[in-house]
Design a protein around this motif. Structure first.
Motif, PDB file in Angstrom:
ATOM      1  N   ARG A 188       0.843  -1.199   0.000  1.00 33.87           N
ATOM      2  CA  ARG A 188       0.000   0.000   0.000  1.00 33.87           C
ATOM      3  C   ARG A 188       0.876   1.247   0.000  1.00 33.87           C
ATOM      4  O   ARG A 188       1.793   1.372   0.818  1.00 33.87           O
ATOM      5  CB  ARG A 188      -0.896   0.007   1.238  1.00 33.87           C
ATOM      6  N   LEU A 189       0.557   2.179  -0.879  1.00 34.90           N
ATOM      7  CA  LEU A 189       1.357   3.396  -0.974  1.00 34.90           C
ATOM      8  C   LEU A 189       1.039   4.388   0.141  1.00 34.90           C
ATOM      9  O   LEU A 189       1.766   5.364   0.325  1.00 34.90           O
ATOM     10  CB  LEU A 189       1.124   4.059  -2.334  1.00 34.90           C
ATOM     11  N   ASP A 190      -0.033   4.163   0.871  1.00 39.09           N
ATOM     12  CA  ASP A 190      -0.389   5.097   1.950  1.00 39.09           C
ATOM     13  C   ASP A 190       0.359   4.803   3.249  1.00 39.09           C
ATOM     14  O   ASP A 190       0.045   5.369   4.295  1.00 39.09           O
ATOM     15  CB  ASP A 190      -1.900   5.104   2.197  1.00 39.09           C
ATOM     16  N   ARG A 191       1.365   3.917   3.174  1.00 38.61           N
ATOM     17  CA  ARG A 191       2.228   3.635   4.326  1.00 38.61           C
ATOM     18  C   ARG A 191       3.685   3.792   3.909  1.00 38.61           C
ATOM     19  O   ARG A 191       4.045   3.545   2.769  1.00 38.61           O
ATOM     20  CB  ARG A 191       1.996   2.215   4.845  1.00 38.61           C
ATOM     21  N   VAL A 192       4.522   4.174   4.870  1.00 34.09           N
ATOM     22  CA  VAL A 192       5.966   4.316   4.640  1.00 34.09           C
ATOM     23  C   VAL A 192       6.703   3.470   5.671  1.00 34.09           C
ATOM     24  O   VAL A 192       6.363   3.500   6.862  1.00 34.09           O
ATOM     25  CB  VAL A 192       6.405   5.799   4.760  1.00 34.09           C
ATOM     26  N   ARG A 193       7.689   2.720   5.218  1.00 34.06           N
ATOM     27  CA  ARG A 193       8.430   1.803   6.090  1.00 34.06           C
ATOM     28  C   ARG A 193       9.906   2.199   6.164  1.00 34.06           C
ATOM     29  O   ARG A 193      10.505   2.573   5.154  1.00 34.06           O
ATOM     30  CB  ARG A 193       8.324   0.371   5.562  1.00 34.06           C
ATOM     31  N   CYS A 194      10.467   2.102   7.364  1.00 30.91           N
ATOM     32  CA  CYS A 194      11.907   2.310   7.513  1.00 30.91           C
ATOM     33  C   CYS A 194      12.629   1.020   7.151  1.00 30.91           C
ATOM     34  O   CYS A 194      12.311  -0.054   7.684  1.00 30.91           O
ATOM     35  CB  CYS A 194      12.256   2.714   8.949  1.00 30.91           C
ATOM     36  N   MET A 195      13.609   1.109   6.283  1.00 28.69           N
ATOM     37  CA  MET A 195      14.331  -0.068   5.834  1.00 28.69           C
ATOM     38  C   MET A 195      15.346  -0.548   6.866  1.00 28.69           C
ATOM     39  O   MET A 195      15.945  -1.612   6.697  1.00 28.69           O
ATOM     40  CB  MET A 195      15.024   0.227   4.507  1.00 28.69           C
ATOM     41  N   ASN A 196      15.539   0.208   7.946  1.00 32.10           N
ATOM     42  CA  ASN A 196      16.464  -0.200   8.999  1.00 32.10           C
ATOM     43  C   ASN A 196      15.736  -0.823  10.188  1.00 32.10           C
ATOM     44  O   ASN A 196      15.994  -1.971  10.548  1.00 32.10           O
ATOM     45  CB  ASN A 196      17.301   0.994   9.462  1.00 32.10           C
TER      46      ASN A 196
END
Length: 276
Positions: free
Chosen positions: A127-135
């Motif tokens: 979903r594009l309405d969420r952002v995730r930290c890759m760390n």
């Protein structure tokens, strides 16, 4: 609950297909969201209309690639984030509530099926309405990041660009090194939209859920997808291997044309409106 077309003796072939099967496995693609103002990727021949999307390797590879992505996304999100479900999304929600859909597997990242009221949805590509930290894995709403992007780059809102698929914008010929990308608020890590980029694997749990529902399905309906991406096409391959009837509602060629029981070349919203 009966859909209107169930009481109509003058059905279209698509209506006959839907009402002949009680456990539809539905696969949707970009063509279902074009009437919501979100552009699709491919032309009627299945070729890219524009440059292919960002790859995971490019995004993680350089700060400049990430700046380019988020600059375009900041501009594109103004339109993408305000998109609303159209007739096609609402029709599929009505079909689910009428007990006709086993699972709705969407390749889209816009969340419009859920916004229309569909409940049993697998967002295959996220979903594009969420952002995730890759760390650290922290997940935050995309709207919150939008405010941080604007605060760090106020002048970029004045840049003119054409809206592109997946919250993107066609923005080239500018110096992306001037664009400031905010880090994760928890650990200062790299922020990435919570979607599957090209070159990235679909999470195993989503795939397993889809296979489990395919086991219970008695037919498949593909709506608004050319199936050129293997992550969605593999489910059609398996449905064909199992002998399930497969109907496609799409403008132009699909990768699965030789596997289809029925092919309907009409605009998706126009064809699905009969189920409201």
């Amino acid at each position: 609950m009966n859909l209107p077309a169930e009481r109509d003796s003058h059905r279209t072939p698509l209506e006959d297909f839907v009402f002949a099967h009680k456990r539809l496995f539905v696969v949707t693609g970009a063509g279902i969201s074009t009437d919501s103002g979100i552009p699709d990727y491919r032309d009627g021949a299945g070729a890219w209309k524009r440059s292919p999307p960002m790859t995971l390797q490019a995004f993680m590879g350089t700060a400049l690639a990430r700046a380019r992505y988020w600059a375009r996304s900041m501009i594109g999100w103004q339109s993408f984030g305000s998109a609303r479900p159209n007739v096609a999304h609402r029709a599929l929600a009505a079909m689910e509530h009428a007990g006709r859909i086993e699972l709705l597997l969407t390749q889209n990242v816009d969340g419009l099926h859920e916004a229309a009221g569909s409940l049993n949805v697998v967002d295959l590509h996220g979903r594009l309405d969420r952002v995730r930290c890759m760390n650290c894995g922290d997940i935050r709403p995309r709207d919150a990041l939008q405010q941080r992007l604007i605060a760090a780059n106020p002048d970029w809102l004045e840049v003119s660009a054409t809206i592109a698929p997946d919250g993107d914008a066609d923005l080239d010929g500018v110096d992306f090194s001037r664009f400031n990308v905010p880090p994760c608020l928890v650990c200062d890590g790299i922020l990435k939209p919570d979607v599957v980029f090209f070159g990235e694997n679909v999470p195993r749990a989503r795939v397993d859920t889809a296979w489990a529902h395919l086991d219970r399905a008695d037919a498949m309906l593909v709506a608004g997808s050319s199936l050129m991406v293997y992550s969605g096409y593999r489910f059609v391959l398996e449905a064909s291997r199992r002998g399930l009837p497969i109907a496609s509602l799409n403008l132009g060629v699909t990768r699965a044309d030789d596997l289809l029981t029925m092919k309907i070349e009409r605009p998706v919203a126009e064809a699905l409106a009969a189920f409201l």
